[in-house]
Write an enzyme that holds these catalytic residues in place. Structure first.
Site, short mmCIF file in Angstrom:
data_model
loop_
_atom_site.label_atom_id
_atom_site.label_comp_id
_atom_site.label_asym_id
_atom_site.label_seq_id
_atom_site.Cartn_x
_atom_site.Cartn_y
_atom_site.Cartn_z
N TRP A 182 20.44 -0.01 13.48
CA TRP A 182 21.21 -1.05 12.81
C TRP A 182 22.69 -0.81 13.05
CZ3 TRP A 182 25.10 -0.57 9.20
CH2 TRP A 182 25.61 -1.78 8.72
N GLU A 223 16.82 -3.62 13.14
CA GLU A 223 17.11 -4.22 11.82
C GLU A 223 18.22 -5.27 11.95
OE1 GLU A 223 18.54 -2.87 7.31
OE2 GLU A 223 18.55 -1.43 8.95
N LYS A 225 20.88 -8.33 10.08
CA LYS A 225 21.72 -8.52 8.90
C LYS A 225 22.38 -9.89 8.95
CE LYS A 225 24.77 -6.09 5.78
NZ LYS A 225 25.26 -4.76 5.37
N ASP A 258 15.09 -5.68 5.93
CA ASP A 258 15.74 -5.23 4.70
C ASP A 258 15.86 -6.46 3.81
OD1 ASP A 258 17.97 -4.87 2.83
OD2 ASP A 258 18.35 -2.98 3.86
N HIS A 261 19.08 -8.44 3.60
CA HIS A 261 19.72 -8.88 4.83
C HIS A 261 19.37 -10.31 5.24
CE1 HIS A 261 20.78 -4.61 6.50
NE2 HIS A 261 21.16 -4.80 5.24
N HIS A 285 12.98 -2.03 4.54
CA HIS A 285 13.93 -1.36 3.66
C HIS A 285 13.93 -2.14 2.36
CE1 HIS A 285 16.69 1.06 6.63
NE2 HIS A 285 15.45 1.53 6.54
N ASP A 293 24.05 -8.54 0.22
CA ASP A 293 23.45 -7.22 0.45
C ASP A 293 24.21 -6.14 -0.31
OD1 ASP A 293 21.87 -5.19 1.56
OD2 ASP A 293 23.26 -4.92 3.23
N ASP A 295 22.96 -3.76 -2.31
CA ASP A 295 22.27 -2.47 -2.40
C ASP A 295 22.22 -1.90 -3.81
OD1 ASP A 295 21.34 -1.81 0.30
OD2 ASP A 295 23.45 -1.92 0.84
N ASP A 326 16.49 1.68 0.51
CA ASP A 326 17.85 1.65 1.05
C ASP A 326 18.78 1.00 0.03
OD1 ASP A 326 20.14 1.65 2.50
OD2 ASP A 326 19.46 0.29 4.06
#
Length: 416
Positions: A182, A223, A225, A258, A261, A285, A293, A295, A326
């Site tokens: 990524w 990955e 995004k 993810d 993402h 993820h 995003d 997290d 993640d």
């Protein structure tokens, strides 16, 4: 209600709780090391800000500053989480010492991760890996998509080194290593050329994956995004790019999703069966986005539960889906953040395993949507908590963990 009572309730829905608990015990969840130190790593100045689309907020006391502190914190987490755990490392967590002095990321070797291998071996853990394409002077700000050949070559060599390290981790620990590619490559404002960076990115990944590896042991993933801090207008590795690359190279890499993402109205739970219709294996993820995003720590919320229900429904626990966490919250106790997130993924998996999925599918196939709705609603209030408590008991893990988190904070974290 006792576990035996809960067992009878679920049996009335055709669910064997003992079977569900046995299955959950075998499910591997990959624990991300970077929650413990706010994604700082050990190979650059820890006081410099994160770059490349990465950002943490908060300054809660007790951040791990050394490999020893980070490993001690992970040990504390392992005391409090049930089930099967893998480690997940970024390349920036290489360990340097007098015997193995600092080298730049393009020169990293397996020996720089030997102490992590020793750590995992002592605890019976496997280990996943990530090249670190951010927070480095050679982000210009692009990496694998840079028009600067020297920059691009540096990051390609870093990717190849990461392949070799991943092979080492898999061979030493006896478990496959998922190696995730990524980058935060992109532009803050509207670009004049969207194709050029993507062609360079594609060719760079081709070169990285030309490094020899055993695909049964090393699982490179691509990955995507939507955007990142400083690259709001254009991301090179978009969802379409990442998925297309994996589809065209199905014999040497797998797609990674993810759930932070994607656009806010998209849900990864719906994408899991779509991808598994074409890919024999995918990776996830699991995080918690708020508006973007961001997290946040994973909760036992609707989308986490639905992601895990799709994993279970699609047979993903039999080697089709690789599950990793993640997120990185620097505003709260980091041990608690780790433990809460892991437990909530495991709770969500257990919730999914306690559904009579075959019977629910028959109702759908028979167009019995009324009964399907009724049964699904009834299951929401089934005695899930008692089955979860039974799992903790069988794993010899405490039901309540916050008191232990506070003790560790007072005796260890507050002294840093």
């Amino acid at each position: 209600m006792s576990y035996s009572d809960a067992k009878r309730v679920y049996a009335s829905f055709g669910v064997d709780t003992d079977k569900a608990l046995d299955k959950l015990k075998s499910v591997s969840v990959s624990l991300h090391c970077w929650q413990g130190d706010d994604v700082r790593g050990f190979d650059t100045d820890p006081n410099k800000p994160l770059t490349g689309g990465i950002q943490t907020t908060g300054n809660y006391p007790g951040r791990a500053r050394t490999p020893e502190e980070l490993m001690a914190d992970i040990d504390e987490v392992l005391k409090l989480v049930p089930g099967k755990i893998k480690m997940n490392l970024h390349a920036s967590y290489a360990i340097f010492d007098g015997e193995n002095p600092w080298v730049d990321r393009d020169k990293l070797e397996p020996k720089h991760f030997k102490k992590w291998v020793d750590f995992c071996k002592e605890r019976g853990l496997g280990c996943d890996f990530n090249p670190t394409f951010f927070s480095h002077p050679k982000c210009d700000p692009l990496t694998l998509s840079s028009p600067n050949e020297e920059t691009r070559k540096f990051w390609i060599e870093h990717g190849k080194a990461s392949i070799r390290i991943s092979q080492y981790l898999a061979e030493e620990l006896g478990q496959p290593c998922v190696m995730n590619i990524w980058t935060g490559d992109g532009f803050k404002d509207i670009p004049a050329d969207r194709m050029g960076p993507r062609i360079r990115y594609k060719e760079a990944i081709d070169e990285i994956l030309s490094e020899p590896y055993d695909f049964k042991l090393v699982k490179p993933t691509i990955e995507s995004k939507v955007f990142g801090i400083g690259v709001e207008a254009y991301t090179v590795g978009s969802a379409e790019f990442a998925l297309s690359y994996a589809a065209m190279n199905i014999d040497k890499c797998i797609p990674l999703m993810d759930n932070g993402h994607y656009h806010p109205t998209e849900v990864v739970s719906d994408k899991i069966p779509a991808l598994l219709a074409f890919f024999p294996e995918i990776a996830l993820h699991v995080t918690r986005p708020i508006r973007w995003d961001s997290d946040h720590v994973v909760l036992f919320d609707d989308e986490t539960k639905e992601i895990c229900r799709e994993i279970v429904r699609c047979g993903g626990l039999d080697g089709k889906v690789n599950i990793a966490l993640d997120y990185f919250d620097a505003s709260i106790n980091r041990i608690s953040a780790w433990v809460t997130g892991v437990r909530n993924v495991q709770k969500s998996l257990l919730f999914a395993l306690l559904q009579p999925n075959d019977e629910l599918k028959k109702m759908q196939d028979n167009s019995d949507f009324t009964q399907l709705m009724v049964v699904q609603e009834e299951l929401k209030t089934a005695p899930f908590y008692d089955v979860w408590q039974e799992f903790l008991s069988r794993e010899n893990k405490p039901s309540e963990y916050f008191a232990e988190v506070k003790r560790y904070e007072q005796e260890v974290l507050s002294l840093r």
